[in-house]
Design a protein around this motif. Structure first.
Motif, short mmCIF file in Angstrom:
data_model
loop_
_atom_site.label_atom_id
_atom_site.label_comp_id
_atom_site.label_asym_id
_atom_site.label_seq_id
_atom_site.Cartn_x
_atom_site.Cartn_y
_atom_site.Cartn_z
N ASN A 64 44.37 9.11 -17.91
CA ASN A 64 44.55 10.23 -16.97
C ASN A 64 43.82 11.44 -17.47
N LEU A 66 43.82 13.13 -19.84
CA LEU A 66 44.41 14.34 -21.13
C LEU A 66 43.43 14.36 -22.04
N ALA A 89 43.23 17.24 -11.11
CA ALA A 89 44.56 17.21 -10.81
C ALA A 89 45.03 16.40 -9.71
N ARG A 92 45.11 13.20 -11.59
CA ARG A 92 46.45 12.80 -12.50
C ARG A 92 47.66 12.70 -11.75
N ALA A 93 47.80 13.19 -10.50
CA ALA A 93 48.77 12.97 -9.86
C ALA A 93 49.12 11.42 -9.20
N PHE A 99 56.03 9.25 -21.44
CA PHE A 99 55.49 9.62 -22.77
C PHE A 99 56.68 9.21 -23.80
N PHE A 105 60.84 18.60 -18.45
CA PHE A 105 60.76 20.13 -18.23
C PHE A 105 62.02 20.76 -18.71
N VAL A 121 52.62 19.96 -5.76
CA VAL A 121 51.36 19.24 -5.88
C VAL A 121 51.14 18.42 -4.53
N ARG A 165 60.47 10.64 -12.60
CA ARG A 165 59.77 11.96 -12.28
C ARG A 165 58.34 11.40 -11.54
N MET A 169 55.69 10.89 -7.63
CA MET A 169 54.26 11.15 -7.10
C MET A 169 53.57 9.87 -6.38
N GLU B 129 51.36 18.75 -21.29
CA GLU B 129 50.86 17.66 -20.85
C GLU B 129 51.61 16.80 -19.78
N ALA B 130 52.98 17.14 -19.78
CA ALA B 130 53.73 16.48 -18.59
C ALA B 130 53.51 17.11 -17.29
N ALA B 131 53.17 18.35 -17.51
CA ALA B 131 52.82 18.95 -16.28
C ALA B 131 51.60 18.60 -15.70
N ARG B 132 50.60 18.64 -16.62
CA ARG B 132 49.44 18.43 -16.21
C ARG B 132 49.35 16.76 -15.64
N ALA B 133 50.14 15.95 -16.19
CA ALA B 133 50.30 14.60 -15.92
C ALA B 133 50.91 14.52 -14.67
N ILE B 134 51.66 15.43 -14.08
CA ILE B 134 52.22 15.07 -12.63
C ILE B 134 50.99 15.86 -11.68
N GLY B 135 49.94 16.17 -12.08
CA GLY B 135 49.03 16.85 -11.15
C GLY B 135 48.82 18.17 -11.11
N LEU B 136 49.78 19.06 -11.75
CA LEU B 136 49.80 20.65 -11.41
C LEU B 136 48.27 21.08 -12.03
N PRO B 137 47.66 21.94 -11.35
CA PRO B 137 46.33 22.58 -11.86
C PRO B 137 46.97 23.79 -12.93
#
Ligand SMILES: Nc1ncnc2c1ncn2[C@@H]1O[C@H](COP(=O)(O)OP(=O)(O)O)[C@@H](O)[C@H]1O
Ligand SMILES: [Mg+2]
Lengths: 258, 227
Positions: A64, A66, A89, A92-93, A99, A105, A121, A165, A169, B129-137
């Motif tokens: 993805n 990263l 982006a 990635r969605a 992880f 969050f 998103v 989570r 998506m 990383e988790a935020a990027r992984a759900i597709g947030l720019p």
């Protein structure tokens, strides 16, 4: 754990979904990914196993984006991974990631953790996103704790929320990087149960794990990695009972001892 | 004490200037400082450099010089702020006021940026990383996930920066804004025999204001404590 998925996530089962061709990556002098060629088909569950430092996480993270790769190509559903920006982006969605350390969050409630992606998103309305989150949280058995904060949940519960989570998506593929390695033994099963459920519903999954039970019940294939290369690729039964390479024999000998 | 009470109206008016400078510069420096901090940790190399140079330059310059720049050098290069002329009852916010406010914003933003940057560094990498992984720019990662947590970590230093700002507004008194410090000087000139009580009264009001700020910061810290 109930509620059937509203759409058939296994449609088109068997076609290539994630394809890695000649993928190479270096961290300085370290050749972490060496000429990786892997195809994961729609609806397939692939377990990646191998000693620590063999490049399993890097492989997941490359899928993805990263992590960037230095050579080769990765395609998702026929499309190459975009380089940067909005398109990346969006990609990635489409790829869910779970992880080892959950990474919920910390400042958001469980519900907000699950709705953030759909709202920001996917531009879903808050009401719809909340409803979807409620359904997903029920499915992973956390429905009644939606207003708590991540730190108020156990590790196993947090990891199940992390799965919800990612599912919110509606990803095409789910990547799991040692999802149970940070958990106390009594919590491992509750997370694996959710993953087995997901596999049975036809989700395409790439799972880095040393849980042989999971590999045997849910995986279609096992990839064994060592020193940045895929050394062996086989069905779980064949791999665990009849490993071909010395590296695999040696590795299985070590993890079977405990 | 009579002098203080007799002039209570003027003193209150002076503190309204002080507080309005504080609120305007406080809010805008938080916003601008957050943008600077985002630039400093962002993916665009030019912005990273530019923000770093800004912080280095402004943080190392005395506030008085920054404000004098906007007050006196600004007009020479077309920055007159002539368009600012707001009247509310006895309060008049003119170009002098605007120049001082901008100076305060420019100066305080560099400190806000650095406080936030330390807060950003305290947020575990996995969150981004988790935020990027759900597709947030990048913008979404910063505004939804990193900044809210960085703010919490940075609250104590941010409170110090804002308290310093409250006291720094007095510098504007030297440059034509009739805030607390200017009013105090006026009063001590007019009522030389009552100097001590005038000093004490102004000092006391500042102490009370700073205490209120500290209390608010403390409450926020408790409320926002990441569970
Ligand atoms: N960001 C990085 N910079 C440099 N080396 C790294 C980085 N990430 C991982 N590595 C190294 O790459 C190798 C593979 O790491 P990783 O993919 O995490 O392995 P695994 O997940 O199989 O344990 C290890 O030797 C690790 O130290
Ligand atoms: Mg790993």
């Amino acid at each position: 754990m109930s509620a059937a998925p509203e759409e058939d996530i296994s449609a088109g089962r068997g076609e290539p979904l994630v394809v890695l061709e000649g993928v190479n990556k270096w961290f300085g002098d370290l050749h972490v990914l060496q000429d990786i060629n892997v195809t994961v088909n729609r609806g397939e569950v692939v377990v990646v196993i191998g000693p620590s430092g063999s490049g399993k996480s890097t492989l997941c993270r490359a899928i993805n984006r990263l992590e960037t790769i230095d050579r080769g190509a990765i395609t998702l559903d026929g499309k190459p991974l975009p380089q940067e920006g909005k398109e990346l982006a969006n990609l990635r969605a489409e790829v869910g990631m779970v992880f080892q350390s959950f990474n919920l969050f910390a400042h958001k409630t469980i519900r907000e953790n699950v709705t953030l992606g759909p709202i920001k998103v996917r531009k879903m309305s808050k009401a719809k996103a909340d409803a979807k989150a409620a359904e997903l949280l029920d499915r992973v058995g956390i429905g009644h704790q939606a207003d708590k904060y991540p730190a108020q949940l156990s590790g196993g519960q947090q990891q199940r929320v992390a799965i919800a989570r990612a599912l919110a998506m509606e990803p095409k593929v789910m990547l799991f990087d040692e999802p149970t390695s940070a958990l106390d033994p009594e919590m491992i099963k509750e997370v694996l149960d959710v993953m087995v459920d997901l596999a049975e519903q036809g989700m395409t999954m790439i799972v880095v794990t040393h849980e042989m039970g999971f590999a045997r019940t849910a995986a279609d294939r096992v990839l064994f990695m060592a020193d940045g290369a895929v050394v062996e690729e086989n069905t779980p039964e064949e791999f665990f009972t009849n490993p071909q390479s010395e590296r695999a024999k040696d590795f299985l000998g070590k993890i079977l001892k405990h | 004490m009579n002098v203080v009470l007799d002039n209570a109206g003027d003193i209150a008016l002076a503190f309204i200037y002080t507080l309005s400078l504080f609120v305007v510069a406080g809010v805008l420096s938080l916003i601008f400082g957050a943008l600077l901090a985002a630039a400093r940790v962002g993916p665009v190399a030019v912005l990273r450099k530019a923000a770093a140079v800004y912080v280095m330059l402004i943080r190392n310059t005395p506030l008085l010089i920054v404000i004098i720049f906007f007050r006196f050098a600004g007009p020479k290069i077309g920055l007159t702020f002539g368009f600012v002329d707001i009247r509310v009852a006895d309060i008049r916010l003119n170009n002098l006021y605007a120049a001082c406010a901008v100076g305060l914003i420019v100066y305080t933003s560099s400190f806000v940026c650095e406080a936030l940057r330390s807060g950003i560094n305290a947020v575990p990498l996995g969150q981004a990383e988790a935020a990027r992984a759900i597709g947030l720019p990048f913008g979404g990662v910063m505004s939804q996930v990193i900044m809210p947590q960085a703010m919490r970590h940075a609250l104590p230093p941010l409170a110090s920066v804002q308290i310093a700002l409250l006291k720094n507004t007095t510098v504007c008194g030297a440059l034509g804004v009739f805030e607390a410090f200017a009013r105090m000087r006026g009063l001590t000139n007019d009522f030389a025999s009552a100097r001590t009580e005038i000093f004490l009264a102004f000092a006391l009001i500042f102490v009370v204001l700073v205490e209120v700020l500290s209390f608010v910061a403390y409450r926020l810290e408790r409320r926002w404590r990441i569970a």
